[in-house]
Design an enzyme around this catalytic site. Structure first.
Site, PDB file in Angstrom:
ATOM      1  N   ASP A 235       0.833  -1.202   0.000  1.00 58.35           N
ATOM      2  CA  ASP A 235       0.000   0.000   0.000  1.00 58.35           C
ATOM      3  C   ASP A 235       0.870   1.255   0.000  1.00 58.35           C
ATOM      4  O   ASP A 235       1.548   1.556   0.981  1.00 58.35           O
ATOM      5  CB  ASP A 235      -0.916  -0.012   1.227  1.00 58.35           C
ATOM      6  CG  ASP A 235      -1.829   1.203   1.275  1.00 58.35           C
ATOM      7  OD1 ASP A 235      -2.085   1.776   0.204  1.00 58.35           O
ATOM      8  OD2 ASP A 235      -2.282   1.564   2.379  1.00 58.35           O
ATOM      9  N   CYS A 266     -10.451   8.268  -8.776  1.00 58.04           N
ATOM     10  CA  CYS A 266     -11.710   8.840  -8.295  1.00 58.04           C
ATOM     11  C   CYS A 266     -12.044  10.070  -9.127  1.00 58.04           C
ATOM     12  O   CYS A 266     -11.378  11.102  -9.020  1.00 58.04           O
ATOM     13  CB  CYS A 266     -11.617   9.191  -6.812  1.00 58.04           C
ATOM     14  SG  CYS A 266     -13.193   9.660  -6.074  1.00 58.04           S
ATOM     15  N   HIS A 527     -27.084 -22.100   9.584  1.00 63.23           N
ATOM     16  CA  HIS A 527     -26.781 -22.956  10.725  1.00 63.23           C
ATOM     17  C   HIS A 527     -25.506 -22.503  11.433  1.00 63.23           C
ATOM     18  O   HIS A 527     -24.843 -21.562  11.006  1.00 63.23           O
ATOM     19  CB  HIS A 527     -26.705 -24.399  10.238  1.00 63.23           C
ATOM     20  CG  HIS A 527     -27.908 -24.778   9.424  1.00 63.23           C
ATOM     21  ND1 HIS A 527     -29.084 -25.201   9.983  1.00 63.23           N
ATOM     22  CD2 HIS A 527     -28.128 -24.738   8.077  1.00 63.23           C
ATOM     23  CE1 HIS A 527     -29.981 -25.428   9.023  1.00 63.23           C
ATOM     24  NE2 HIS A 527     -29.418 -25.151   7.860  1.00 63.23           N
TER      25      HIS A 527
END
Length: 592
Positions: A235, A266, A527
């Site tokens: 990173d 972005c 379960h």
């Protein structure tokens, strides 16, 4: 060999583009396209030690007489293939780019890089060397380093941490290596770490940051080579082609380690602003007030934008390089040259990445006849108390659904988020196909909920041990019963249909990805062991906690997940008063 055979071969290949000699420079363009290589085509005697992978002697047995009845000697009778028409040829046929040539494997008995194939812990076993007998990675042979790329506040660390959780849950030995953590550890006492620290023109800090990045990479490589690591995630911003090539060259010195760049971009201004506000809560801005932190971070982002070089054709020239571009945290995904199985798993996960805030509810089926008898497995119906739990569960979820929609509406109004209100009304209800699970979701209105019965949610199959009580199991099969205590996740219970914990984990993989993809809320009725496995994933527990996590009967868990983090709340069922009571002190790791 006879001259006749050579003549026949020459006649047969004439006009097909496979002649044994290079055309002259004055031949037409179509002929040139049949010869992408700059070197003449090899004749049988032109091989070298570099290119030969067959015993040399086979080319020297001229005394052998060919079989006169062989169909190969009827070459004159065979129809000569016609040249490929120009309109059928690919645009760049015969003109391999440099990065495509780099992917070609050198002929030889031992290729430079072995092709990656399927590797699933507990389900596949790779043949290993005598010096690599450690089974901590469950026989996984492939290794992969994922190098994150992107300027600050684009979500790359969030994506990397999600990938790390996903791989570890699947029992691949994965570790997240943060250059930022090492930078703060080694430089906090010397540097201020303000925006100026990240200026590429600041030679002192630039050199320090480069050294820290390489030191972190060395830590990663040591872990992968000497500590049985399978997937390492590095990173850092890795914002220039020069830095990425430096990392690539260092990793390439080690044998059989795949490399994949994962770039996060972005372009959504609203999302970017939300990321900015989230990042100032991180360790780089401890002690800062909000206004000062925002100002400094924006200056840092502007510095990175000035010098940032996105992944492009220059990176594609690196041999065997794979990369993924993730735009707006999964809204758009672009891939290049993805070949390995582990890299393919990352792409599969990225295609289903979702940052929408939502609720995931988990509960076991209501009390069944087998539960009362203390039997494991089986397919019994609910007891009267179990049916009461099922009815009250549906009523409780109706109320919680209304409360969630109110919260969602208020959140949209206060923050102007970009998601539509219709997403808040979506609600899925899943159960296994066992009777007790189906009866537990019986009271959910299918007109209001998307109700599904899914066989993948069935509990761990104990094979021939199904239907035994725990006491019978421990007395008759003490060795197998001890497997649970020893946490041997690869052990498969004997008998028809018997499974291991790893079998169940990989059985649940498509459901995990589907939950990650879904933007609506969901209730899963399954379960004990299946619920434990799901909880360890969503709460990011250590993989070895699967057996230690405890989901008691008649207890409901709500997990709220978004890019800011994950929270979990437990609700205990009060059968006497027919209500669910919030229990903030409940500890999942204490079995009850």
């Amino acid at each position: 060999m006879s001259n006749t055979g050579s003549a026949r071969t020459e006649e047969f290949t004439k006009g097909t583009g496979y002649e044994a000699t290079k055309p002259n420079n004055d031949t037409d363009d179509d002929a040139k396209q049949n010869y992408p290589s700059k070197e003449p085509h090899m004749k049988l005697g032109d091989y070298t030690e570099e290119t030969s992978f067959v015993d040399d002697s086979i080319f020297k047995r001229e005394e052998l007489t060919p079989d006169r009845n062989s169909p190969a000697n009827d070459v004159e009778k065979m129809e000569v293939p016609k040249p490929t028409p120009q309109w059928m040829k690919l645009k760049d046929e015969g003109k391999l780019g440099k990065h495509r040539k780099n992917r070609l494997r050198r002929p030889g008995r031992f290729p430079v890089r072995q092709e990656s194939t399927i590797d699933i812990p507990g389900l596949t076993v790779s043949k290993r060397t005598e010096n690599d007998s450690n089974n901590a990675s469950y026989g996984i042979r492939e290794k992969l380093i994922i190098i994150l790329v992107g300027i600050p506040a684009t979500g790359k660390s969030y994506i990397g941490s999600k990938l790390s959780r996903y791989y570890n849950w699947l029992k691949y030995n994965c570790r997240f290596f943060s250059v930022g953590d090492k930078r703060r550890e080694e430089g906090a006492s010397t540097y201020s770490m303000s925006a100026d620290f990240f200026d590429i023109k600041n030679e002192e800090t630039f050199k320090f940051r480069e050294n820290v990045a390489l030191e972190t990479l060395e830590d990663l490589l040591h872990w992968m080579i000497h500590e049985n690591g399978v997937i390492g995630i590095l990173d850092a911003t890795n914002s220039t082609h020069e830095r990425r090539k430096h990392l690539y060259d260092r990793i390439s010195k080690e044998a059989d380690i795949g490399i994949m760049f994962l770039e996060s971009l972005c372009t959504d201004d609203i999302l970017f602003e939300e990321n900015i506000k989230l990042k100032i809560k991180g360790p780089d801005y401890e002690g800062y007030d909000t206004e000062s932190a925002l100002k400094d971070l924006r200056e840092r982002v502007d510095l990175y934008k000035k010098y940032y070089e996105p992944l492009d054709e220059r990176d594609e020239q690196l041999p065997f390089l794979q990369y993924v571009k993730v735009i707006n945290v999964g809204i758009k995904v672009v891939t290049h040259n993805i070949e390995g199985f582990l890299a393919g798993q990352a792409v599969y996960f990225m295609l289903n990445l979702n940052i929408q805030k939502r609720q995931i509810w988990l509960t076991r089926p209501g009390e069944s006849l087998d539960t009362v008898a203390g039997r494991i497995g089986g397919d019994a119906s609910l007891t009267p108390i179990g049916k009461q739990y099922a009815q009250d569960l549906a009523n409780f979820m109706d109320r919680q659904r209304v409360l969630w929609q109110l919260r969602y509406t208020n959140d949209l109004a206060s923050t102007n988020k970009r998601f539509s209100l219709s997403e808040a009304s979506s609600f899925n209800v899943w159960s296994s196909v066992r009777k007790r699970a189906i009866e537990t979701i019986e009271f959910f209105n299918p007109d209001s909920y998307n109700v599904k019965k899914i066989r993948l949610l069935n509990d761990l199959n104990l094979g021939s041990r199904e239907g035994l009580t725990l006491r019978e199991f421990s007395e008759k099969y003490p060795d197998e019963f001890d497997v649970i205590k020893r946490k041997d996740y690869a052990y498969r219970f004997s008998g028809q249909g018997g499974e291991s914990y790893l079998d169940v984990i990989h059985r649940l993989q498509p459901l995990i990805v589907e939950i990650e993809r879904s933007s609506g809320n969901i209730l899963v009725v399954s379960h004990r062991i299946v619920s434990n496995i799901l909880m360890t994933y969503f709460l990011n527990y250590h993989p070895e906690d699967i057996i230690d996590v405890g989901l008691p009967l008649h207890t409901l868990f709500c997990i709220e997940s978004d890019r800011y983090g994950t929270t979990c709340m437990a609700y205990r069922y009060d059968a006497a008063n027919r209500q669910f009571i919030k229990d903030p002190m409940f500890d999942l790791r204490k079995r009850t």
